[in-house]
Design a protein around this motif. Structure first.
Motif, PDB file in Angstrom:
ATOM      1  N   HIS A   1     -11.642  -9.099  60.540  1.00 31.49           N
ATOM      2  CA  HIS A   1     -12.695 -10.075  60.803  1.00 31.49           C
ATOM      3  C   HIS A   1     -12.645 -10.543  62.264  1.00 31.49           C
ATOM      4  O   HIS A   1     -13.675 -10.813  62.871  1.00 31.49           O
TER       5      HIS A   1
ATOM      6  N   LYS B   1     -18.894  -8.503  62.515  1.00 32.69           N
ATOM      7  CA  LYS B   1     -20.244  -7.945  62.394  1.00 32.69           C
ATOM      8  C   LYS B   1     -21.258  -9.031  62.728  1.00 32.69           C
ATOM      9  O   LYS B   1     -20.948 -10.192  62.637  1.00 32.69           O
ATOM     10  N   PRO B   2     -22.470  -8.720  63.142  1.00 37.50           N
ATOM     11  CA  PRO B   2     -23.024  -7.378  63.320  1.00 37.50           C
ATOM     12  C   PRO B   2     -22.537  -6.733  64.606  1.00 37.50           C
ATOM     13  O   PRO B   2     -22.105  -7.405  65.540  1.00 37.50           O
ATOM     14  N   TRP B   3     -22.652  -5.382  64.664  1.00 37.12           N
ATOM     15  CA  TRP B   3     -22.090  -4.622  65.787  1.00 37.12           C
ATOM     16  C   TRP B   3     -22.793  -4.915  67.107  1.00 37.12           C
ATOM     17  O   TRP B   3     -22.189  -4.789  68.164  1.00 37.12           O
ATOM     18  N   GLY B   4     -24.059  -5.288  67.019  1.00 34.66           N
ATOM     19  CA  GLY B   4     -24.840  -5.527  68.228  1.00 34.66           C
ATOM     20  C   GLY B   4     -24.224  -6.584  69.127  1.00 34.66           C
ATOM     21  O   GLY B   4     -24.287  -6.480  70.352  1.00 34.66           O
TER      22      GLY B   4
ATOM     23  N   TRP C   1     -21.017  -7.483  69.068  1.00 29.52           N
ATOM     24  CA  TRP C   1     -19.563  -7.344  69.028  1.00 29.52           C
ATOM     25  C   TRP C   1     -18.876  -7.749  70.339  1.00 29.52           C
ATOM     26  O   TRP C   1     -17.876  -8.485  70.308  1.00 29.52           O
TER      27      TRP C   1
ATOM     28  N   HIS D   1     -16.343 -13.193  53.124  1.00 26.67           N
ATOM     29  CA  HIS D   1     -17.773 -13.216  52.839  1.00 26.67           C
ATOM     30  C   HIS D   1     -18.141 -12.278  51.694  1.00 26.67           C
ATOM     31  O   HIS D   1     -18.344 -11.097  51.903  1.00 26.67           O
TER      32      HIS D   1
END
Lengths: 387, 170
Positions: free
Chosen positions: A285, A290-293, A295, A387
């Motif tokens: 975590h 996430k999200p990868w955009g 990161w 989550h």
């Protein structure tokens, strides 16, 4: 929830620094004229220290409580009981220094109550002075400290492992805890399955409270048992030291939980405990949020928040709360001296009493919050799935 | 670092850092051995024993309830059996009475019939005897009359005729 707490802790730190820093820039000394009308009188060697030292009186001749308050909330090499200057009565404590010639130990009484860098103590051919409870090393016995523009000595400083007032308080708290809980534990031996009497019946609800409402509630039913000794030790150590700090006479009154080194030490230990408890899900975590955009932005934030800021906030919260309490009580009592009137006590004492009672609550509350948050962080770290 | 230089309150002291860390770890180890483990184990053991006691109390209560319902069942059965027996007895009693009544009625009828038969017989016997006696009396009367009347032949004849008219019986 803890992010909000972090923010409030940082805010209180900022307030604390901004209020004290200008006062401190005046210097560091307790000095004053030896007037009969003043309670605080100090020995007179003003010229040696120059204008860098604070006085218990400011330019207008009014009493300045800042040095007294700062003296009370900071650490010291001897345990001051009463009196000022050379007439002061204090309990000497061991000074332990690590120098280039190895370990040097002597009693703090060898400084003869001097904390202004005057009285030189010679050990193993080295010369030491106490300057505001920092030990500095001099080249020659007749040398004086060289100060930079900000008033800080530039002389060499040996590593100071002295048993200071705070370390003494820490040991005393440990002895108290060991006596209280060791005695309580022994009561269980003969009690069998019955409820034990005496101190154990007082201690048990507290222990059970920490177990049920702090550990079980936050770490979880399954994994809490491993962390119980740590959480209990943490909670009771902080609480007992907080309470000891509220008792205004020897051998108590030290502001140990309001010392940044103490809270830093606890926070670092908490950081190690939490980080080593962290499972695969926890580190995943942190490093692969996430999200990868987002990161590249999120990863440093997650890392800083989980590995550093959480514990930095723990350190600041306890330190700031306890120090603030001590400052408020001392400031209220200082009103008597600021107004130079015993009648002021009629106002100052009830207020100080009120704050002291409030501090009793804060003492327990801060111990609870520190322990609760550590338990919460452990709970987050050991959680199997996020989550 | 200028922030730290400003205020000694936020300048951590290496000595206190060292002592706090060492002392905390030692305290943790000592308290764990001499305080937390014994206290927590004792509390846990006591909680377990309380749970056990509660569970066994619950069991006992269930057993009691079981026993009670068993008792009630037995009692109910006994009551039913008693009712059945009583019912049977009542039936037997009624049957017996009815039988007795029937028997008595039959007997009475038989006795009555017997009595009637006997009466009839005796009546017949009495009639027969009466007939015989009437015959005898008639003969005696006839003899007597004959004796009286025979003295006078005409009279004898008239008498015989008259007598015969009167005795025209059966």
């Amino acid at each position: 929830m803890h992010k909000l707490l972090n923010f409030s802790a940082l805010a209180s730190l900022t307030v604390l620094l901004s209020t004290n820093a200008p006062l401190y820039a005046q210097g560091h000394e307790e000095h004053g004229h030896k007037g009969h009308e003043h309670i605080i009188t100090v020995h007179e060697d003003v010229e040696v220290h120059g204008e860098r030292f604070p006085e218990t009186e400011n330019e207008e001749g009014d009493y300045d409580p800042t040095p007294v308050i700062m003296h009370h909330i900071q650490d010291a090499h001897s345990f001051h009981i009463y009196g000022e200057g050379h007439e002061a009565v204090s309990v000497p404590l061991p000074v332990i220094l690590w120098t280039e010639k190895g370990l040097v130990t002597f009693m703090s009484s060898e400084f003869h109550h001097d904390s202004h860098g005057h009285h030189v103590v010679e050990k193993k051919g080295m010369y030491f002075v106490n300057y505001h409870e920092d030990i500095f090393q001099l080249e020659r016995p007749d040398e004086t400290l060289t100060l930079d523009e900000e008033g800080h000595p530039t002389n060499t400083q040996p590593l100071d492992f002295s048993i200071t007032k705070n370390v003494f308080t820490l040991f005393l708290a440990c002895i108290l805890l060991f006596l209280i809980f060791g005695t309580a534990a022994r009561k269980y031996k003969n009690a069998g399955h019955k409820v034990p009497r005496g101190i154990a019946s007082f201690v048990e609800p507290l222990v059970v409270y920490v177990r049920d409402d702090i550990a079980k509630a936050n770490v979880g039913e399954k994994k809490h048992e491993k962390y119980m000794p740590y959480l209990l030790t943490l909670f009771f150590l902080i609480w007992v030291i907080n309470l000891m700090g509220l008792i205004p006479f020897f051998p108590f009154s030290a502001n140990l939980t309001g010392n940044i080194a103490f809270t830093m030490s606890l926070a670092v230990i908490a950081m190690f405990v939490v980080s080593f408890s962290g499972g695969k899900a926890y580190w995943k975590h942190i490093f692969f949020p996430k999200p990868w955009g987002v990161w590249p932005i999120l990863m440093p934030i997650e890392f800083a928040s989980n590995v550093i800021i959480k514990f930095f906030a723990l350190m600041i919260r306890l330190f700031a709360n306890i120090t603030a309490g001590h400052i408020i009580v001392l400031s209220l009592i200082s009103l008597v001296f600021i107004f130079q009137s015993v009648g002021m006590a009629a106002v100052a004492v009830p207020f100080a009493l009120f704050i002291s009672v409030l501090e009793l609550l804060v003492a327990a509350l801060q111990a609870y919050i520190f322990t609760l948050l550590v338990a919460l962080f452990i709970g987050q770290a050991v959680a199997d799935d996020h989550h | 670092m200028s922030l730290l230089a400003l205020n000694p309150l936020v300048k951590p002291d290496i000595g206190l850092l060292f002592w706090t860390t060492v002392t905390f770890l030692i305290l943790l180890v000592l308290l764990r051995k001499f305080a937390w483990k014994p206290i927590l184990n004792a509390v846990k053991a006591r909680e377990a024993s309380i749970d056990n006691a509660l569970a066994s109390a619950e069991n006992a209560r269930e057993e009691m309830a079981q026993l009670k319902s068993d008792n009630e069942k037995i009692l109910k059965e006994a009551r039913e059996e008693r009712d059945a027996i009583l019912k049977e007895a009542r039936e037997i009693k009624e049957n017996t009475i009815n039988e007795a009544k029937e028997k008595a009625a039959g007997e009475a009828k038989r006795i009555l019939e017997d009595a009637q038969e006997q009466i009839e017989n005796q009546k017949m016997a009495a009639i027969t005897e009466l007939k015989n006696q009437v015959g005898e009396i008639s003969i005696a009367i006839a003899e007597k009359i004959l004796r009286d009347e025979l003295a006078d032949k005409g009279k004898q004849q008239a008498l015989v005729d008259e007598q015969l008219k009167d005795f025209n019986l059966n």
